[in-house]
Motif scaffolding. Sequence first.
Motif, PDB file in Angstrom:
ATOM      1  N   GLY A   1       0.793  -1.220   0.000  1.00 47.14           N
ATOM      2  CA  GLY A   1       0.000   0.000   0.000  1.00 47.14           C
ATOM      3  C   GLY A   1       0.821   1.263   0.000  1.00 47.14           C
ATOM      4  N   LEU A   2       2.090   1.170  -0.386  1.00 44.49           N
ATOM      5  CA  LEU A   2       2.960   2.340  -0.421  1.00 44.49           C
ATOM      6  C   LEU A   2       2.788   3.087  -1.739  1.00 44.49           C
ATOM      7  CD1 LEU A   2       6.158   0.704   1.109  1.00 44.49           C
ATOM      8  CD2 LEU A   2       4.482   2.143   2.274  1.00 44.49           C
ATOM      9  N   PRO A   3       3.087   4.378  -1.767  1.00 47.49           N
ATOM     10  CA  PRO A   3       2.929   5.152  -2.999  1.00 47.49           C
ATOM     11  C   PRO A   3       3.799   4.606  -4.124  1.00 47.49           C
ATOM     12  CG  PRO A   3       3.202   6.600  -1.102  1.00 47.49           C
ATOM     13  CD  PRO A   3       3.505   5.223  -0.617  1.00 47.49           C
ATOM     14  N   PRO A   4       3.355   4.757  -5.377  1.00 46.21           N
ATOM     15  CA  PRO A   4       4.147   4.301  -6.521  1.00 46.21           C
ATOM     16  C   PRO A   4       5.558   4.897  -6.498  1.00 46.21           C
ATOM     17  CG  PRO A   4       1.951   4.934  -7.221  1.00 46.21           C
ATOM     18  CD  PRO A   4       2.069   5.355  -5.796  1.00 46.21           C
ATOM     19  N   GLY A   5       6.546   4.087  -6.808  1.00 47.10           N
ATOM     20  CA  GLY A   5       7.926   4.542  -6.843  1.00 47.10           C
ATOM     21  C   GLY A   5       8.636   4.509  -5.505  1.00 47.10           C
ATOM     22  N   THR A   6       7.923   4.095  -4.457  1.00 51.51           N
ATOM     23  CA  THR A   6       8.545   4.037  -3.129  1.00 51.51           C
ATOM     24  C   THR A   6       9.620   2.956  -3.093  1.00 51.51           C
ATOM     25  OG1 THR A   6       6.531   4.775  -2.026  1.00 51.51           O
ATOM     26  CG2 THR A   6       8.122   3.579  -0.681  1.00 51.51           C
ATOM     27  N   ARG A   7      10.725   3.269  -2.425  1.00 51.31           N
ATOM     28  CA  ARG A   7      11.765   2.273  -2.167  1.00 51.31           C
ATOM     29  C   ARG A   7      11.787   2.028  -0.659  1.00 51.31           C
ATOM     30  NH1 ARG A   7      17.184   3.487  -5.426  1.00 51.31           N
ATOM     31  NH2 ARG A   7      17.379   1.240  -5.103  1.00 51.31           N
ATOM     32  N   ALA A   8      11.438   0.820  -0.252  1.00 50.57           N
ATOM     33  CA  ALA A   8      11.299   0.491   1.167  1.00 50.57           C
ATOM     34  C   ALA A   8      12.427  -0.435   1.608  1.00 50.57           C
ATOM     35  CB  ALA A   8       9.950  -0.173   1.425  1.00 50.57           C
ATOM     36  N   ILE A   9      12.947  -0.197   2.804  1.00 51.99           N
ATOM     37  CA  ILE A   9      14.018  -1.014   3.372  1.00 51.99           C
ATOM     38  C   ILE A   9      13.562  -1.542   4.725  1.00 51.99           C
ATOM     39  CG2 ILE A   9      16.386  -1.046   4.244  1.00 51.99           C
ATOM     40  CD1 ILE A   9      17.055   1.161   2.293  1.00 51.99           C
ATOM     41  N   ILE A  10      13.760  -2.838   4.959  1.00 53.32           N
ATOM     42  CA  ILE A  10      13.495  -3.454   6.255  1.00 53.32           C
ATOM     43  C   ILE A  10      14.839  -3.766   6.901  1.00 53.32           C
ATOM     44  CG2 ILE A  10      12.501  -5.426   7.467  1.00 53.32           C
ATOM     45  CD1 ILE A  10      10.568  -5.725   5.062  1.00 53.32           C
ATOM     46  N   LEU A  11      15.071  -3.188   8.083  1.00 51.76           N
ATOM     47  CA  LEU A  11      16.294  -3.467   8.823  1.00 51.76           C
ATOM     48  C   LEU A  11      16.014  -4.593   9.815  1.00 51.76           C
ATOM     49  CD1 LEU A  11      17.545   0.158   9.567  1.00 51.76           C
ATOM     50  CD2 LEU A  11      18.326  -1.402   7.779  1.00 51.76           C
ATOM     51  N   ASN A  12      16.573  -5.758   9.545  1.00 49.97           N
ATOM     52  CA  ASN A  12      16.327  -6.947  10.364  1.00 49.97           C
ATOM     53  C   ASN A  12      17.626  -7.435  10.999  1.00 49.97           C
ATOM     54  OD1 ASN A  12      14.405  -9.390  10.964  1.00 49.97           O
ATOM     55  ND2 ASN A  12      16.296 -10.305  10.227  1.00 49.97           N
ATOM     56  N   ALA A  13      17.546  -7.823  12.266  1.00 49.62           N
ATOM     57  CA  ALA A  13      18.696  -8.407  12.955  1.00 49.62           C
ATOM     58  C   ALA A  13      18.416  -9.876  13.211  1.00 49.62           C
ATOM     59  CB  ALA A  13      18.959  -7.685  14.283  1.00 49.62           C
ATOM     60  N   ASP A  14      19.191 -10.748  12.615  1.00 53.16           N
ATOM     61  CA  ASP A  14      19.017 -12.161  12.910  1.00 53.16           C
ATOM     62  C   ASP A  14      19.974 -12.593  14.031  1.00 53.16           C
ATOM     63  OD1 ASP A  14      21.457 -12.395  11.546  1.00 53.16           O
ATOM     64  OD2 ASP A  14      20.499 -13.040   9.695  1.00 53.16           O
ATOM     65  N   ASP A  15      20.016 -13.883  14.307  1.00 56.61           N
ATOM     66  CA  ASP A  15      20.816 -14.459  15.401  1.00 56.61           C
ATOM     67  C   ASP A  15      20.328 -14.034  16.788  1.00 56.61           C
ATOM     68  OD1 ASP A  15      22.228 -15.476  13.293  1.00 56.61           O
ATOM     69  OD2 ASP A  15      24.187 -14.809  13.968  1.00 56.61           O
ATOM     70  N   PHE A  16      19.093 -13.536  16.892  1.00 59.86           N
ATOM     71  CA  PHE A  16      18.498 -13.242  18.190  1.00 59.86           C
ATOM     72  C   PHE A  16      18.391 -14.558  18.966  1.00 59.86           C
ATOM     73  CE2 PHE A  16      14.524 -11.104  20.266  1.00 59.86           C
ATOM     74  CZ  PHE A  16      15.307 -10.664  21.328  1.00 59.86           C
ATOM     75  N   GLY A  17      18.814 -14.551  20.223  1.00 58.08           N
ATOM     76  CA  GLY A  17      18.787 -15.763  21.028  1.00 58.08           C
ATOM     77  C   GLY A  17      20.049 -16.590  20.969  1.00 58.08           C
ATOM     78  N   MET A  18      21.000 -16.227  20.102  1.00 54.59           N
ATOM     79  CA  MET A  18      22.214 -17.028  19.983  1.00 54.59           C
ATOM     80  C   MET A  18      23.065 -16.927  21.238  1.00 54.59           C
ATOM     81  SD  MET A  18      25.315 -16.910  17.194  1.00 54.59           S
ATOM     82  CE  MET A  18      26.140 -15.561  18.022  1.00 54.59           C
ATOM     83  N   CYS A  19      23.231 -15.718  21.771  1.00 53.44           N
ATOM     84  CA  CYS A  19      24.068 -15.524  22.947  1.00 53.44           C
ATOM     85  C   CYS A  19      23.587 -14.270  23.686  1.00 53.44           C
ATOM     86  CB  CYS A  19      25.547 -15.385  22.561  1.00 53.44           C
ATOM     87  SG  CYS A  19      25.901 -13.990  21.462  1.00 53.44           S
ATOM     88  N   ARG A  20      24.106 -14.053  24.883  1.00 52.98           N
ATOM     89  CA  ARG A  20      23.663 -12.921  25.688  1.00 52.98           C
ATOM     90  C   ARG A  20      23.981 -11.590  25.010  1.00 52.98           C
ATOM     91  NH1 ARG A  20      25.875  -9.938  30.318  1.00 52.98           N
ATOM     92  NH2 ARG A  20      24.134  -9.203  31.626  1.00 52.98           N
ATOM     93  N   ALA A  21      25.149 -11.490  24.386  1.00 55.19           N
ATOM     94  CA  ALA A  21      25.522 -10.247  23.727  1.00 55.19           C
ATOM     95  C   ALA A  21      24.544  -9.903  22.603  1.00 55.19           C
ATOM     96  CB  ALA A  21      26.944 -10.345  23.179  1.00 55.19           C
ATOM     97  N   ALA A  22      24.159 -10.918  21.811  1.00 51.27           N
ATOM     98  CA  ALA A  22      23.191 -10.680  20.741  1.00 51.27           C
ATOM     99  C   ALA A  22      21.855 -10.222  21.315  1.00 51.27           C
ATOM    100  CB  ALA A  22      23.009 -11.946  19.913  1.00 51.27           C
TER     101      ALA A  22
END
Length: 226
Positions: free
Chosen positions: A10-31
């Motif tokens: 539902g974004l306007p025509p010509g929109t460039r969308a970026i999803i910032l995702n962090a994986d490895d959640f749950g791997m270690c305490r630091a993550a």
Amino acid sequence: MPVPLTDRLGLPPGTRAIILNADDFGMCRAANRAITGLLSDGHLDSATLMMPCAWAPAAAAFAASRTDLDVGVHLVLTSEWSGYRWRPLTGIRSSLTDADGYFPRTCLEVEQNATEEEVAAELAAQLEAALAAGIDVTHLDNHMGSVYGLETGRDFLAQVLPLAARHGLPFRLPRHGTETEPDAAMQALLAQAAAVADAAGVVIPDRSWTHPFPLAGEGTDGRGDL
């Protein structure tokens, strides 16, 4: 031609969308500390959780308490570190483990040894574990690309995409290569895989990029120190 994902969102025509995702959640305490902070502060759009890892319960508890955030499942078939490893949820006596009873370290080993039936059972178990923990799972992706068939051409998308379709979940499978002029053979494989995803009704992104930062100790014996 499929309708552009930005149009379907539902974004306007010509929109460039970026999803910032962090994986490895749950791997270690630091993550966990990094990802919970970034999610809570609005610096990430989403994260994906590795259910077989030792720190998954803490990450899952956070995700279950924050259903306003987008948290998915980082489907796991490999365990790459030298001093810290994890095992399948479906048990250690299977084609998914190495001689030590852990997931293998490389995607090559997965492609060479894993059976389709045991891959399907394990990936389903990981998703079900997340749902049982109270997580409102929003999407799926894959640790180290172990389902893509990048090493030998033997992929496990036939196990992943029906799982995603059954639960109405997007899956991180890029429709196009990330290079300006992607390899023709790789693009052909992506196009074939995207067609299967489209037929199954699974939403996939147009492209996927990872961070450009080198891993500390890359190429040395210290790479696996966490």
